[in-house]
Enzyme design. Structure first.
Site, PDB file in Angstrom:
ATOM      1  N   ARG A  46       0.829  -1.212   0.000  1.00 48.34           N
ATOM      2  CA  ARG A  46       0.000   0.000   0.000  1.00 48.34           C
ATOM      3  C   ARG A  46       0.861   1.258   0.000  1.00 48.34           C
ATOM      4  O   ARG A  46       1.942   1.292   0.567  1.00 48.34           O
ATOM      5  CB  ARG A  46      -0.922   0.019   1.215  1.00 48.34           C
ATOM      6  N   LYS A 102      -8.796  -2.153   1.080  1.00 49.19           N
ATOM      7  CA  LYS A 102      -8.610  -1.273   2.232  1.00 49.19           C
ATOM      8  C   LYS A 102      -9.356   0.057   2.044  1.00 49.19           C
ATOM      9  O   LYS A 102      -9.625   0.751   3.022  1.00 49.19           O
ATOM     10  CB  LYS A 102      -7.109  -1.043   2.501  1.00 49.19           C
ATOM     11  N   HIS A 113     -10.067  -3.518  12.629  1.00 49.14           N
ATOM     12  CA  HIS A 113      -9.046  -4.165  11.797  1.00 49.14           C
ATOM     13  C   HIS A 113      -8.674  -5.472  12.499  1.00 49.14           C
ATOM     14  O   HIS A 113      -7.744  -5.521  13.308  1.00 49.14           O
ATOM     15  CB  HIS A 113      -7.823  -3.252  11.652  1.00 49.14           C
ATOM     16  N   SER A 115      -0.494  -5.246  10.130  1.00 44.22           N
ATOM     17  CA  SER A 115      -0.039  -6.142   9.074  1.00 44.22           C
ATOM     18  C   SER A 115       1.116  -7.032   9.555  1.00 44.22           C
ATOM     19  O   SER A 115       2.048  -6.550  10.194  1.00 44.22           O
ATOM     20  CB  SER A 115       0.415  -5.308   7.886  1.00 44.22           C
ATOM     21  N   LYS A 135      -3.200 -12.083  11.892  1.00 38.31           N
ATOM     22  CA  LYS A 135      -4.669 -12.131  11.798  1.00 38.31           C
ATOM     23  C   LYS A 135      -5.121 -13.249  10.862  1.00 38.31           C
ATOM     24  O   LYS A 135      -5.946 -14.091  11.228  1.00 38.31           O
ATOM     25  CB  LYS A 135      -5.237 -10.794  11.258  1.00 38.31           C
ATOM     26  N   THR A 136      -4.588 -13.230   9.641  1.00 39.78           N
ATOM     27  CA  THR A 136      -5.039 -14.198   8.635  1.00 39.78           C
ATOM     28  C   THR A 136      -4.618 -15.613   9.017  1.00 39.78           C
ATOM     29  O   THR A 136      -5.429 -16.544   9.007  1.00 39.78           O
ATOM     30  CB  THR A 136      -4.474 -13.805   7.251  1.00 39.78           C
ATOM     31  N   ASP A 174      -9.745 -10.049   8.133  1.00 43.82           N
ATOM     32  CA  ASP A 174      -9.133  -8.713   8.163  1.00 43.82           C
ATOM     33  C   ASP A 174     -10.000  -7.549   8.637  1.00 43.82           C
ATOM     34  O   ASP A 174      -9.478  -6.626   9.250  1.00 43.82           O
ATOM     35  CB  ASP A 174      -8.611  -8.393   6.759  1.00 43.82           C
ATOM     36  N   ARG A 182       1.260 -12.395  -2.013  1.00 45.25           N
ATOM     37  CA  ARG A 182      -0.099 -12.607  -1.491  1.00 45.25           C
ATOM     38  C   ARG A 182      -0.874 -13.620  -2.306  1.00 45.25           C
ATOM     39  O   ARG A 182      -0.593 -13.845  -3.484  1.00 45.25           O
ATOM     40  CB  ARG A 182      -0.878 -11.282  -1.577  1.00 45.25           C
TER      41      ARG A 182
END
Ligand SMILES: Nc1ncnc2c1ncn2[C@@H]1O[C@H](COP(=O)(O)OP(=O)(O)O)[C@@H](O)[C@H]1O
Ligand SMILES: C=C(OP(=O)(O)O)C(=O)O
Ligand SMILES: [Mn+2]
Length: 536
Positions: A61, A201, A220, A238, A242-243, A257, A322
């Site tokens: 990003r 996002k 988030h 990030s 989380k994932t 997410d 990704r």
């Protein structure tokens, strides 16, 4: 202009100023998008039938190039210390220039939804120049029933043209790359980058603006739910897990997410996941690994060999490789995207200083302190010999996506934690046995075992000690986990070095929190780590 596919006859691209496009592909499905992406040389097939695209210069990003239009509607509601303003005039010129840039081009349109909760959903139309972006966003957001598309009415329109080059002098932006959000008119313009994560996002940012006035907490976080209906959310910046950690075969995945928490419980904003694939292994992350071998999954910046087989250890394009896939590619994923009020909140941090314990129980006040702090650490650059990690404090575990003041989100969360009597834990998925460069990353197996105890409620019964630096309660022994790692100080070869490192980290927390002191009550201020104790 030629128009193909399924569309609301009243809401064509002509209505949004894109009438000069050469051809528009409305709501194309996976197979057709594959064909278009491959025909245009945007992407290639992998050996197992996933679609693999490369983004070029932007592999993550562009947070510094993101702007929010400042007008009479948004002005008083945006936290301008953290968000860059763009004037409505500059936005207007940017918008016009992007529409002109799209003339003569072929465009892809997907009509999708952000928000699995009917009362809080944001119908979103995503117009892209690239076919693989159309497939990406179709995987990531919620796909409405095909039969309903003829009456689809967007409330947010995203126009994503990677080949557009913004002009800072003309558009009031910073570089040739721009992400401009006009919340008043429901338009997001993305130009000069093809990192696909910008689109998802942007939807998150819009919902983070729209939901708090409705009393809904946007987060988030990832989320999953146990067989007894006990849901859990995992906040984290990030790279904190989380994932990875929400994909747990013993629990139903809600999302990886972005979620909301309202009066009926939690709900996913999305309909898919966006997992990191760097050093992805079938052993540590079997569910995510399996998605990379399926038709429909989009791989981004993953290196393939001549047979089209991914090499997940190859970081030559970026560390941020990704894969993007719809939720149902994870076995046992929720088909509603909703669950009841969370029983447990996990705050994930990847502490590259090797100071924080792998798990600690937080009081509601400590939870608020850590939520507002939003700590994680990035590992040092790839330069040889540089071992000092860099601390990141990103409030609400997601400052780049939070248009409003953190106190607004903090107050909503505080009330929800109190009302639903939620257990809160801080989990360090970062370094142990020394800082980055000396120690090693916390084994995923150990993190998962500790989480299992926290989520089942068993860990609440464990004997604990109070951490002398941070003041939270740390379990002393847990079945199935090496006792030593529970006390990070004991894993360092030199305990006095640990103490010095801990003291530094405490000081960083205290310095960072100064800006929130006036926004919290004395109980939260009292939950700060103690610089004095650390100095002893
Ligand atoms: N103990 C651990 N817990 C979670 N992730 C870990 C751990 N150790 C290493 N990792 C790696 O760290 C990364 C976490 O990334 P991810 O789950 O995508 O984070 P997020 O979704 O929060 O950005 C993954 O690449 C995972 O393999
Ligand atoms: C998509 C992103 O989120 P995360 O790394 O938290 O998965 C991102 O930061 O670009
Ligand atoms: Mn993630």
């Amino acid at each position: 202009m030629e128009e193909l596919g399924v569309n609301n006859p009243l809401i064509g691209v002509v209505a949004i100023g894109l009438g000069d496009a050469a051809r528009v592909y409305y709501n194309f499905r996976e197979r057709d998008l594959y064909e278009e992406a491959i025909r245009r040389n945007e992407a290639v097939l992998t050996a197992d039938g996933a679609l693999c695209a490369v983004t070029g210069q932007h592999t993550g990003r562009s947070a510094k190039d993101k702007f929010i239009v400042r007008d009479s509607h948004t002005d008083g509601h945006i936290w301008w210390d953290n968000n860059k303003p763009m004037s409505p005039e500059h936005f207007g010129i940017l918008h016009k220039d992007m529409l002109a840039h799209a003339a003569g081009k072929e465009l892809f349109v997907q009509d999708l939804v952000g928000g699995a909760d009917k009362e809080n959903q944001l119908p979103t139309r995503v117009v892209t120049e690239l076919a693989w972006h159309s497939l990406f966003i179709r995987n990531l957001l919620i796909r409405p029933e095909r039969s309903t598309l003829v009456e689809f009415q967007p409330k947010l329109t995203i126009i994503n043209l990677p080949s557009f080059r913004a002009d800072p002098a003309r558009h009031g932006c910073r570089t040739e790359t721009v992400i401009a959000c006009d919340f008043t008119n429901g338009i997001v313009l993305i130009g000069g980058t093809s990192y696909a994560g910008e689109m998802k996002k942007s939807v998150f940012t819009a919902l983070n603006y729209l939901l708090p006035p409705k009393g809904v907490m946007p987060m988030h976080c990832s989320a999953n739910v146990g067989p007894a209906g006990d849901s859990a959310v995992f906040f984290g910046l990030s790279g904190t897990g989380k994932t990875t950690l929400s994909a747990d075969p013993s629990r139903t995945l809600i999302g990886d997410d972005e979620h909301g928490w309202g009066e009926h419980g939690i709900f996913n904003f999305e309909g898919g996941c966006y997992a990191k694939t760097i050093r992805l292994s079938a052993e540590a992350e079997p569910e995510i690994y399996a998605t990379t071998k399926r038709f429909g999954t989009v791989l981004e910046n993953v290196v393939l060999d001549e047979a089209g087989v991914p090499d997940f250890n190859d970081a030559s394009r970026t560390e941020n490789t990704r894969c993007a896939y719809p939720l149902h590619f994870i076995p046992n994923a929720s088909d509603t995207g909703r669950a009841g009020h969370p029983k447990t909140i996990i705050m994930l941090t990847a502490d590259a200083f090797g100071v924080l314990p792998p798990i600690a129980r937080l009081t509601p006040e400590q939870a608020m302190y850590h939520f507002l702090s939003g700590y994680t650490a990035k590992v040092a650059g790839t330069e040889k010999g540089v071992t000092e990690p860099e601390a990141t404090f990103s409030t609400c575990f997601g400052a780049p996506f939070m248009p409003r003041h953190p106190a607004e989100y903090g107050n909503l969360l505080r009330d929800l934690i109190a009302k639903h009597n939620v257990d809160c834990w801080l989990v360090n998925t970062g370094w142990t046995s020394g800082a980055y460069g000396i120690g090693h990353r916390m084994p995923i197996k150990a993190t998962r075992a500790l989480l299992a105890g926290a989520l089942s409620g068993e860990l609440k019964k464990a004997e604990t000690r109070i951490d002398p630096n941070f003041g939270f309660a740390v379990p002393v022994a847990v079945d199935g986990v090496d006792t030593k790692i529970l006390d990070p100080r004991s894993t360092w070869s030199d305990a006095s070095e640990y103490d010095a490192q801990a003291k530094k980290l405490v000081a960083m927390f205290i310095t960072n929190f100064a800006k929130f002191e006036d926004h919290v009550d004395h109980t939260v201020r009292a939950a700060a780590p103690s610089a004095n104790i650390a100095a002893e």
